[in-house]
Design a protein around this motif. Structure first.
Motif, PDB file in Angstrom:
ATOM      1  N   CYS A  18     -12.757  -1.212   3.740  1.00  0.00           N
ATOM      2  CA  CYS A  18     -13.169   0.045   3.128  1.00  0.00           C
ATOM      3  C   CYS A  18     -14.339  -0.108   2.166  1.00  0.00           C
ATOM      4  CB  CYS A  18     -11.990   0.703   2.419  1.00  0.00           C
ATOM      5  SG  CYS A  18     -11.107  -0.406   1.282  1.00  0.00           S
ATOM      6  N   VAL A  39       0.844  -1.197   0.000  1.00  0.00           N
ATOM      7  CA  VAL A  39       0.000   0.000   0.000  1.00  0.00           C
ATOM      8  C   VAL A  39       0.879   1.248   0.000  1.00  0.00           C
ATOM      9  CG1 VAL A  39      -1.714   1.308   1.311  1.00  0.00           C
ATOM     10  CG2 VAL A  39      -1.898  -1.176   1.159  1.00  0.00           C
ATOM     11  N   TYR A  51      -6.436   3.548  -2.480  1.00  0.00           N
ATOM     12  CA  TYR A  51      -6.790   2.527  -1.496  1.00  0.00           C
ATOM     13  C   TYR A  51      -7.235   1.270  -2.239  1.00  0.00           C
ATOM     14  CZ  TYR A  51      -6.755   6.364   1.859  1.00  0.00           C
ATOM     15  OH  TYR A  51      -6.387   7.435   2.639  1.00  0.00           O
ATOM     16  N   ARG A  71      -7.749   1.119   5.507  1.00  0.00           N
ATOM     17  CA  ARG A  71      -8.745   0.316   4.793  1.00  0.00           C
ATOM     18  C   ARG A  71      -9.514  -0.623   5.721  1.00  0.00           C
ATOM     19  NH1 ARG A  71      -5.175  -2.689   0.638  1.00  0.00           N
ATOM     20  NH2 ARG A  71      -3.958  -2.890   2.558  1.00  0.00           N
ATOM     21  N   ASP A  80      -3.837   0.782   9.153  1.00  0.00           N
ATOM     22  CA  ASP A  80      -4.209   0.664   7.740  1.00  0.00           C
ATOM     23  C   ASP A  80      -5.611   1.247   7.597  1.00  0.00           C
ATOM     24  OD1 ASP A  80      -5.067  -0.157   5.196  1.00  0.00           O
ATOM     25  OD2 ASP A  80      -3.879  -1.985   5.268  1.00  0.00           O
ATOM     26  N   TYR A 136     -12.597   7.175  -0.606  1.00  0.00           N
ATOM     27  CA  TYR A 136     -12.373   6.110  -1.577  1.00  0.00           C
ATOM     28  C   TYR A 136     -13.110   6.342  -2.893  1.00  0.00           C
ATOM     29  CZ  TYR A 136     -11.570   4.242   3.097  1.00  0.00           C
ATOM     30  OH  TYR A 136     -11.172   4.084   4.401  1.00  0.00           O
ATOM     31  N   GLN A 152       0.772   4.365  -2.692  1.00  0.00           N
ATOM     32  CA  GLN A 152       0.571   5.750  -2.277  1.00  0.00           C
ATOM     33  C   GLN A 152       1.723   6.645  -2.715  1.00  0.00           C
ATOM     34  OE1 GLN A 152      -0.223   5.261   1.918  1.00  0.00           O
ATOM     35  NE2 GLN A 152      -2.366   4.707   1.562  1.00  0.00           N
TER      36      GLN A 152
END
Length: 274
Positions: free
Chosen positions: A111, A64, A80, A246, A244, A178, A68
C-alpha cells in the motif's frame, strides 16, 4: 456487540500486560487508557488508538482484523498499518505460487507503493535478464522509482508526457483509502522530494473532486529499450490477489502484436528454449 474498549482490554490481557505498561508505551496516561477500556471515553482520538495498538503490537502482533475492529467500533475509517516483515514474506510466497507463471512482466507492491518482488520478466523492462546481477538495483525501490527514476537510467518512456500524468492520477486514486495513515504522508513526501516532476503532477491533480481509476492506467506505457529494435507497449493493470487490501500485483499486459511477440520470446529465452 463488543465495544472498542472491550477489544483493547482483551488484546492487552492476552499479552499479559498491565494498563500502566501499555499506557506508558503508548505515551498516554493510565487514566486515559483505563477510561477507554471501560467505555467512559466514548470517542478516543484516532492518534491515541494508533498509539495503543502500536504498543500492544510491540508485545505481540495485532492482526489487521483487530486493528479494523477497534477503529470501526469508534466510527473511524478502517486502518491500514504497514505490513510487517512476516506479512510481506507470506504475501511474496503466495504471489510466487499463484502468479509465477505469468508470461509477461509483473511485480508485487504494498500500500505504500514499495516494490516487494518481481517475476522473471520484469527486469526485461529495463534491458536486463532475471539472472543479471544488476537486478539487485530493484531492492528497496518503490513504484515512484519505477515511473520517474528507472527511465532516467535504463529505458526511455516514449510517451512520458501522456503516461506520467496518467500514472500519477491513478496512483492518487489507489492511495486515497490510506490518506489517514501515519505512513502515508511520509511516503508521498519522500517521492516528491526525490522527483520534483512527480510533486508538480501530484499537486496539480490532487483534489477532492476527481475520480481516479483503481483498476489500471488509462494511458498505456510505450518503452524504448536499447536492445529492442522496436518500441514496446504495455497496459498496466492493478490486480488484488491475497484478500489483504494492503497488497496488489501490477501486471504489464502487452497490447500490440510486436510486444506480445517479444514477451513470447522472453519466455523462450528465460526457459532456455531460444
Amino acid at each position: 456487540m463488543e465495544s472498542g474498549g472491550q477489544r483493547l482490554r482483551k488484546l492487552r490481557l492476552a499479552r499479559k500486560e498491565t494498563i500502566e505498561n501499555i499506557a506508558t508505551d503508548a505515551g498516554i496516561t493510565y487514566k486515559a487508557l483505563s477510561e477507554i477500556e471501560r467505555g467512559i471515553t466514548k470517542q478516543p482520538s484516532r492518534e491515541n488508538l494508533y498509539s495503543i495498538l502500536e504498543a500492544l503490537d510491540q508485545c505481540k502482533k495485532v492482526s489487521v482484523e483487530d486493528w479494523q475492529i477497534v477503529f470501526e467500533a469508534y466510527g473511524y475509517k478502517r486502518p491500514y498499518p504497514l505490513p510487517t516483515e512476516d506479512e510481506i514474506e507470506k504475501a511474496k510466497k503466495q504471489w510466487r505460487e499463484d502468479y509465477g507463471h505469468i508470461a509477461y512482466p509483473a511485480y508485487l507492491v504494498d500500500c505504500s507503493q514499495r516494490l516487494l518482488d518481481w517475476n522473471r520478466y520484469a527486469p526485461r523492462l529495463v534491458g536486463m535478464r532475471y539472472s543479471d546481477i544488476r537486478t539487485r538495483y530493484f531492492q528497496n525501490l518503490d513504484v515512484f522509482d519505477i515511473a520517474f527514476g528507472l527511465p532516467e537510467k535504463f529505458v526511455r518512456i516514449v510517451n512520458q508526457k501522456e503516461y506520467l500524468p496518467s500514472f500519477t492520477y491513478t496512483t492518487i486514486g489507489m492511495m486515497r483509502p490510506y490518506e489517514d495513515e501515519t505512513w502515508y504522508a511520509k511516503s508521498i513526501l519522500a517521492a516528491q522530494q526525490k522527483y520534483p516532476y512527480f510533486k508538480q503532477l501530484w499537486e496539480s491533480l490532487h483534489s477532492d473532486s476527481f475520480q481516479a481509476s483503481l483498476t489500471g492506467l488509462a494511458v498505456p506505457i510505450v518503452l524504448s529499450l536499447q536492445e529492442e529494435p522496436q518500441n514496446l507497449t504495455f497496459q498496466l493493470v492493478k490486480v488484488d490477489f491475497s484478500g489483504d487490501e494492503r497488497f496488489w500485483i501490477v501486471q504489464w499486459v502487452p497490447v500490440d502484436k510486436i510486444t506480445i511477440n517479444r514477451c513470447f520470446e522472453w519466455v523462450q529465452e528465460e526457459s532456455g528454449k531460444s
